[in-house]
Design an enzyme around this catalytic site. Sequence first.
Site, PDB file in Angstrom:
ATOM      1  N   LYS A  33       0.848  -1.190  -0.066  1.00 50.58           N
ATOM      2  CA  LYS A  33      -0.088  -0.098   0.252  1.00 50.58           C
ATOM      3  C   LYS A  33       0.851   1.399  -0.001  1.00 50.58           C
ATOM      4  O   LYS A  33       1.652   1.579   0.974  1.00 50.58           O
ATOM      5  CB  LYS A  33      -0.779   0.035   1.270  1.00 50.58           C
ATOM      6  CG  LYS A  33      -1.900   1.176   1.230  1.00 50.58           C
ATOM      7  CD  LYS A  33      -2.868   1.080   2.489  1.00 50.58           C
ATOM      8  CE  LYS A  33      -2.282   1.652   3.702  1.00 50.58           C
ATOM      9  NZ  LYS A  33      -2.089   3.183   3.668  1.00 50.58           N
ATOM     10  N   ASP A  60      -3.415   4.243  -1.783  1.00 49.10           N
ATOM     11  CA  ASP A  60      -4.097   4.724  -0.940  1.00 49.10           C
ATOM     12  C   ASP A  60      -4.155   6.240  -0.405  1.00 49.10           C
ATOM     13  O   ASP A  60      -3.665   6.862   0.165  1.00 49.10           O
ATOM     14  CB  ASP A  60      -3.907   4.103   0.607  1.00 49.10           C
ATOM     15  CG  ASP A  60      -4.609   4.303   1.721  1.00 49.10           C
ATOM     16  OD1 ASP A  60      -5.930   4.866   1.373  1.00 49.10           O
ATOM     17  OD2 ASP A  60      -4.298   4.377   2.779  1.00 49.10           O
ATOM     18  N   LYS A  62      -7.154   8.297  -0.993  1.00 47.45           N
ATOM     19  CA  LYS A  62      -8.486   8.610  -0.145  1.00 47.45           C
ATOM     20  C   LYS A  62      -8.927   9.851  -0.779  1.00 47.45           C
ATOM     21  O   LYS A  62      -9.173  10.970  -0.080  1.00 47.45           O
ATOM     22  CB  LYS A  62      -8.074   8.863   1.367  1.00 47.45           C
ATOM     23  CG  LYS A  62      -7.700   7.502   1.973  1.00 47.45           C
ATOM     24  CD  LYS A  62      -7.627   7.734   3.462  1.00 47.45           C
ATOM     25  CE  LYS A  62      -7.274   6.712   4.394  1.00 47.45           C
ATOM     26  NZ  LYS A  62      -6.002   6.110   4.157  1.00 47.45           N
ATOM     27  N   ASP A  65     -13.579  14.922  -2.638  1.00 47.93           N
ATOM     28  CA  ASP A  65     -13.792  16.227  -3.325  1.00 47.93           C
ATOM     29  C   ASP A  65     -14.954  16.298  -4.121  1.00 47.93           C
ATOM     30  O   ASP A  65     -15.921  15.384  -4.212  1.00 47.93           O
ATOM     31  CB  ASP A  65     -12.732  16.769  -4.341  1.00 47.93           C
ATOM     32  CG  ASP A  65     -12.329  18.232  -4.307  1.00 47.93           C
ATOM     33  OD1 ASP A  65     -13.193  18.989  -4.429  1.00 47.93           O
ATOM     34  OD2 ASP A  65     -11.335  18.493  -4.213  1.00 47.93           O
ATOM     35  N   THR A 124     -10.571   3.740  10.688  1.00 49.58           N
ATOM     36  CA  THR A 124     -10.531   2.628  11.726  1.00 49.58           C
ATOM     37  C   THR A 124      -9.779   3.310  13.003  1.00 49.58           C
ATOM     38  O   THR A 124      -9.892   2.884  14.223  1.00 49.58           O
ATOM     39  CB  THR A 124      -9.412   1.590  11.402  1.00 49.58           C
ATOM     40  OG1 THR A 124      -8.573   2.065  10.752  1.00 49.58           O
ATOM     41  CG2 THR A 124     -10.461   0.574  10.357  1.00 49.58           C
ATOM     42  N   ARG A 216       2.355  -0.768  11.050  1.00 46.30           N
ATOM     43  CA  ARG A 216       3.540  -0.798  12.081  1.00 46.30           C
ATOM     44  C   ARG A 216       3.812  -2.028  12.576  1.00 46.30           C
ATOM     45  O   ARG A 216       5.055  -2.296  12.993  1.00 46.30           O
ATOM     46  CB  ARG A 216       3.011   0.259  13.155  1.00 46.30           C
ATOM     47  CG  ARG A 216       3.261   1.746  12.678  1.00 46.30           C
ATOM     48  CD  ARG A 216       2.507   2.785  13.397  1.00 46.30           C
ATOM     49  NE  ARG A 216       1.052   2.726  13.071  1.00 46.30           N
ATOM     50  CZ  ARG A 216       0.178   3.500  13.540  1.00 46.30           C
ATOM     51  NH1 ARG A 216       0.425   4.241  14.204  1.00 46.30           N
ATOM     52  NH2 ARG A 216      -1.134   3.250  12.998  1.00 46.30           N
TER      53      ARG A 216
END
Length: 238
Positions: A33, A60, A62, A65, A124, A216
Amino acid sequence: MKDEKLIVALDFHKFDDVKNLVRELGDSVNFYKVGMELFYGVGPGIIEWLQARDKKIFLDLKLHDIPNTVAGGLCALMKMGADILNIHAAGGFTMMQTAAETLREESEKRGVEKPKLIAITVLTSINQDDWKGLGYDSLKISEQVVRLARLAQSAGLEGVVASPQEAKLIREACGKDFLIVTPGIRPAGSDINDQSRISTPAAAIQNGANYLVVGRPIRAADNPKLAAENILKEIAGA
Ligand code: C5P
């Protein structure tokens, strides 16, 4: 071990850090990603670099608009050849439908495979306090996630990004062919960081997720390759 259910989030802003991690993970990880930190920090060359190594890419960024701007932005991104692109469902039905139709038309015109287009439902990292602060006093997060997933499906999108805790409800509402991509994955005992609505890799798969985005817990591990392989084993056994 190759398993395309695992997408590793390359949340770096230096190319060298990406090179080190991708080399270290080797053939264990086939899907990455690229988010805003890396794309804004390093530029589109990162996409070509990963493609040259036969890696699949979830870009990614996102987008959120007005319909015309999102559709134009997606067309520009489509040229780079990522496998999955995403937009915010909160942009509304018209924005999502325009985006999906424009991508379909453009890919047909150019004779290229259309990237999958998926929608962010509710991040999330959003917890109950954040949610109330946004003014949603009487609506549950999970209800809103399912509503946005249905809206994305009716607008012609192939799937959503959601918490693994909501994957089951989305699967029930949207059927078996709808893609569910879940960040917020934390193997048992690992640090939660800024995430809120999390689950283990096994629980995410059992609840119906197609792809698990993990950052992570792999990137910050003492041995990232071992961390990735443990997650892959947990996925395979779920
Ligand atoms: O490090 P961690 O595993 O928490 O990384 C999760 C990744 O998934 C981050 O790159 C984050 O931007 C992304 N993401 C998320 N929640 C969403 C959508 C994307 O955490 N709803």
